[in-house]
Enzyme design. Sequence first.
Site, mmCIF file in Angstrom:
data_model
loop_
_atom_site.group_PDB
_atom_site.id
_atom_site.type_symbol
_atom_site.label_atom_id
_atom_site.label_comp_id
_atom_site.label_asym_id
_atom_site.label_seq_id
_atom_site.Cartn_x
_atom_site.Cartn_y
_atom_site.Cartn_z
ATOM 1 N N SER A 211 38.204 -9.861 20.512
ATOM 2 C CA SER A 211 38.012 -8.848 19.475
ATOM 3 C C SER A 211 37.313 -7.662 20.101
ATOM 4 C CB SER A 211 37.163 -9.404 18.338
ATOM 5 O OG SER A 211 35.879 -9.710 18.824
ATOM 6 N N GLN A 300 29.268 -18.993 13.716
ATOM 7 C CA GLN A 300 30.723 -19.125 13.778
ATOM 8 C C GLN A 300 31.173 -20.584 13.903
ATOM 9 O OE1 GLN A 300 28.998 -16.947 15.627
ATOM 10 N NE2 GLN A 300 30.046 -14.999 15.771
ATOM 11 N N ASP A 404 12.801 6.309 -11.998
ATOM 12 C CA ASP A 404 13.978 6.846 -11.294
ATOM 13 C C ASP A 404 14.313 8.237 -11.844
ATOM 14 O OD1 ASP A 404 16.343 7.109 -9.889
ATOM 15 O OD2 ASP A 404 17.492 5.746 -11.166
HETATM 16 C C1 SPV Z 1 20.997 3.666 -8.474
HETATM 17 O O1 SPV Z 1 21.113 2.537 -8.026
HETATM 18 O O2 SPV Z 1 19.982 4.325 -8.320
HETATM 19 C C2 SPV Z 1 22.095 4.274 -9.222
HETATM 20 C C3 SPV Z 1 23.062 3.399 -9.861
HETATM 21 O O3 SPV Z 1 22.136 5.453 -9.330
HETATM 22 S S1 SPV Z 1 22.558 3.162 -11.466
HETATM 23 O O4 SPV Z 1 21.205 2.633 -11.463
HETATM 24 O O5 SPV Z 1 23.492 2.258 -12.102
HETATM 25 O O6 SPV Z 1 22.561 4.458 -12.122
HETATM 26 MG MG MG Z 2 20.407 6.476 -8.678
#
Ligand code: SPV
Ligand code: MG
Length: 632
Positions: A211, A300, A404
């Site tokens: 490979s 493997q 977030d």
């Molecule tokens: C993240 O993982 O930060 C994303 C995907 O943007 S979600 O959380 O589904 O928006």
């Molecule tokens: Mg995100």
Amino acid sequence: MKISNNETILSRQLNMICNAGISEIIILLRSYNNVILRYCNSLNLPIKISFVNYLDINCNFIKYEQLDCDILIVQSDLIFEYAVFDAVVNNKESCMVVSSTLPLADNDTVVTIQNGLITKLGNNFLTKAVTAYPMYKILKKDCKAWFDNLTDLYKNESTDYQVEKVFTNCQIHPLDIKNQFCRKINNIENLVIASYKLKQTENRIVYMCFSTDIVHNGHISIIKRAMRLGKPIIGLLSDKAMINNGQTPLVSFYDRKSLFENIGGVYKVIEQKTISFKENIEKYKPSYVLFDSSWNNASQKPICNEVLSIIAKYGGQIIFYSLDEKYKKLEQNICSNLSLPDVRRVRLRKAISTKGLINAIEAHDGLTGLIAENTLIYENCKLRQFDAMWISSLCDSTIKGKPDIEIVDLTSRFRTIDEIMDVTTKPIIFDGETGGLTEHFVYTVKTLERMGVSMVIIEDKSGFKRNSLFGADVQQTQASISEFCRKIEFGKKAQSTGDFMICARIESLILERGMDDALKRAFAYVDAGADSIMIHSRQNKPCEIFEFVDRFRFKNNITPIVVVPTSFSEVTEEEFEARGVNVVIYANQLTRASFPAMQNVAKMILKYHRAKECDDVCMPFKDIIKLIENEI
Ligand code: SPV
Ligand code: MG
């Protein structure tokens, strides 16, 4: 005695001796024989040949004291295949060739074996004996005892000899060649049969798998070894199988194939479509399969076991080989090159186009990077591992204890990428959130591209960004089509390689703007230069995703589609692939798995006022200290 038109027993033996790199031989004759002398000289071999009358003990019958080396002894009436000779030459101990599988025949030389050593040698009279052939390797340290006994043996001139002494004073190990070809030729009838059998052995198929697209001397010596066993067929991993195996072919399969086809002695080069040898060995039923010995211990092993069970059905044999240290090092260097930015970046595009569908798992630090890099399983001897890593904004923020909302700045996000890149080689898909201002996004593209990231995914939102899985439950603003297209266009202009990909993520379904809006945006973003489209949904059924994919694919069969099946997690990769999806991202599962596990342990410690109760759900501390090993 002629074996074929261009070979006699003697010329065959002498050629093998020369090919093994032996530089000096002594031919023992019953009397001086000019014919043999002239014949040997006529072969023009690069070897020093001396002739000795072995009955003339006082003459210079082998003076072992003068032999400052290991020696090989081969009787001149033996025909054997190359593999037998190789085994003797490469044996690490003094040995004599025996076959434990060949039935005993009248007048054959036989030996008895005790405690792994040959104890007696004779002519078919020994009980519990095995067939033996007068071919030996005698190490320098055993030479004296050996020659003392050999002299005894010939002095006696008995056919019914027992020479226990030879084998008690020096340790002669049996070298079991089993069914490999070796015959003593006593008459012309024997010779005809042996020549025919020899021809058959030369037509045996020998299979090995490579490979690689870099052929080094290590490969050549394995192929040479295969040539000595029969006709070598090379199973070359297809591009798809190589990528599945975590490698990236530098040149096309056809170029790799012709590279091997041009090596003299290679009988055939065929495609091996998966890491499993099954399909090809069931088709060609090779007598021998050459197998990298490191594969027998490593992950493997299932591949090796599968080979063993298939060849056992028809009596094939596996031969393990081990690459020389310097070639192992070379191969390791080639592997570690995969982490270099230019090598890593290009691999995502290549993987998508070769495999059709790839998967990526979230990584947010070195440790999760290592899980993404190294986790693999075998499913019916097919290797399964992740193709790429996803640097999620949700997870990168969550592990820092932040929401977030684009609060973790790019400097910190790039630091996460760096940490992961330090210990991995797989391609990276970066969650670029909204991409920020277009004026800022162009710099983000340049940085990510330079770092070796393969793809950035930006979502068509503007202003205060919240995680998509909140959907319309929170206030979120979708960017206008023109505004987002402008961002894509400038991003594409900012990159300097053709490898880097910008993926446009459509939030219309998340924000409940409808399917038509999602599709309209998808086509507009592709026209603006997006390399791929991500369609997101937070419904727990995949219907709207499937409808989008169907309708998008009706008009566009090329642009890769990315999905993140967090809420619609029941869909398998096979189903996504069948519907036309190209990238499946498991966006947050590692973080979601670790948080409850850690919280549980914290609660247990509080509850029991000690840590003993959680020992069972924790990795042993002896293992954690070895989890990440020193490189040197
Ligand atoms: C993240 O993982 O930060 C994303 C995907 O943007 S979600 O959380 O589904 O928006
Ligand atoms: Mg995100």
